[in-house]
Motif scaffolding. Structure first.
Motif, short mmCIF file in Angstrom:
data_model
loop_
_atom_site.label_atom_id
_atom_site.label_comp_id
_atom_site.label_asym_id
_atom_site.label_seq_id
_atom_site.Cartn_x
_atom_site.Cartn_y
_atom_site.Cartn_z
N GLU A 14 24.15 -0.19 -51.37
CA GLU A 14 23.88 1.24 -51.27
C GLU A 14 24.57 1.99 -52.42
N ALA A 15 25.81 1.64 -52.73
CA ALA A 15 26.54 2.28 -53.82
C ALA A 15 25.90 1.96 -55.17
N THR A 16 25.48 0.70 -55.36
CA THR A 16 24.83 0.29 -56.61
C THR A 16 23.51 1.03 -56.79
N SER A 17 22.74 1.15 -55.75
CA SER A 17 21.47 1.87 -55.81
C SER A 17 21.70 3.34 -56.20
N LYS B 238 37.26 14.82 -50.95
CA LYS B 238 36.90 13.61 -50.21
C LYS B 238 35.98 12.72 -51.03
N ALA B 239 36.33 11.45 -51.08
CA ALA B 239 35.49 10.48 -51.78
C ALA B 239 34.20 10.26 -51.00
N MET B 240 33.12 10.06 -51.73
CA MET B 240 31.86 9.70 -51.09
C MET B 240 31.97 8.23 -50.67
N ILE B 241 31.62 7.94 -49.45
CA ILE B 241 31.75 6.57 -48.92
C ILE B 241 30.36 6.03 -48.61
N ILE C 274 32.23 8.50 -69.31
CA ILE C 274 32.33 7.48 -68.27
C ILE C 274 31.54 6.29 -68.79
N GLN C 275 32.19 5.12 -68.83
CA GLN C 275 31.50 3.95 -69.34
C GLN C 275 31.35 2.85 -68.30
N GLN C 276 32.08 2.95 -67.20
CA GLN C 276 31.98 1.96 -66.13
C GLN C 276 32.20 2.62 -64.78
N ALA C 277 31.59 2.03 -63.77
CA ALA C 277 31.82 2.43 -62.39
C ALA C 277 32.26 1.20 -61.63
N THR C 278 33.34 1.31 -60.88
CA THR C 278 33.85 0.20 -60.10
C THR C 278 33.65 0.50 -58.62
N THR D 68 33.77 2.96 -51.98
CA THR D 68 33.89 4.15 -52.81
C THR D 68 33.66 3.76 -54.27
N ILE D 69 33.44 4.75 -55.11
CA ILE D 69 33.16 4.50 -56.52
C ILE D 69 34.24 5.15 -57.37
N LEU D 70 34.83 4.34 -58.25
CA LEU D 70 35.81 4.82 -59.22
C LEU D 70 35.19 4.75 -60.60
N PHE D 71 35.49 5.75 -61.44
CA PHE D 71 34.94 5.79 -62.79
C PHE D 71 36.01 5.45 -63.82
#
Length: 111
Positions: free
Chosen positions: A93-96, A84-87, A44-48, A57-60
């Motif tokens: 909050e997602a960045t942290s 279920k995707a983590m929301i 995994i090199q990026q998270a969107t 949500t976070i996609l890899f």
């Protein structure tokens, strides 16, 4: 040195869409502990961060935003329910959360 070769080899195979490594059921979900390991290994090199109506949500992705397997995004999921995707409430909050997993700022993208 061998570890670096293995990491590069795994990342190259993933970028080519040759291996699938989803969640415990082989799907397109990834729990946080596996996301950390796969980020450290260079798979995994990026998270969107994807903003939807009910939160973020976070996609890899692999290198250059390429999907990890056959054009399908992999998403961060709950360890108790792999379907279920983590929301998250917001981007901060997602960045942290991603930073706690070890992601660098330049590897976290906002859509």
């Amino acid at each position: 040195m061998i570890d670096n070769l293995n990491k590069k080899s795994s990342a190259n195979k993933t970028g080519a869409g040759k291996i699938k490594f989803g969640g415990m059921n082989g799907g397109d979900s990834v729990i946080s502990s596996l996301a950390r390991i796969r980020y450290e290994a260079g798979i995994i090199q990026q998270a969107t961060l994807l903003t939807a109506g009910d939160g973020v949500t976070i996609l890899f992705n692999g290198s250059n935003g390429e999907p990890l397997y056959e054009g399908k995004p992999h998403f961060l999921c709950h360890s108790s329910d792999l379907s279920k995707a983590m929301i998250f409430r917001n981007d901060d909050e997602a960045t942290s959360f991603l930073k706690d997993l070890g992601f660098a700022d330049q590897d976290i993208l906002k859509s």
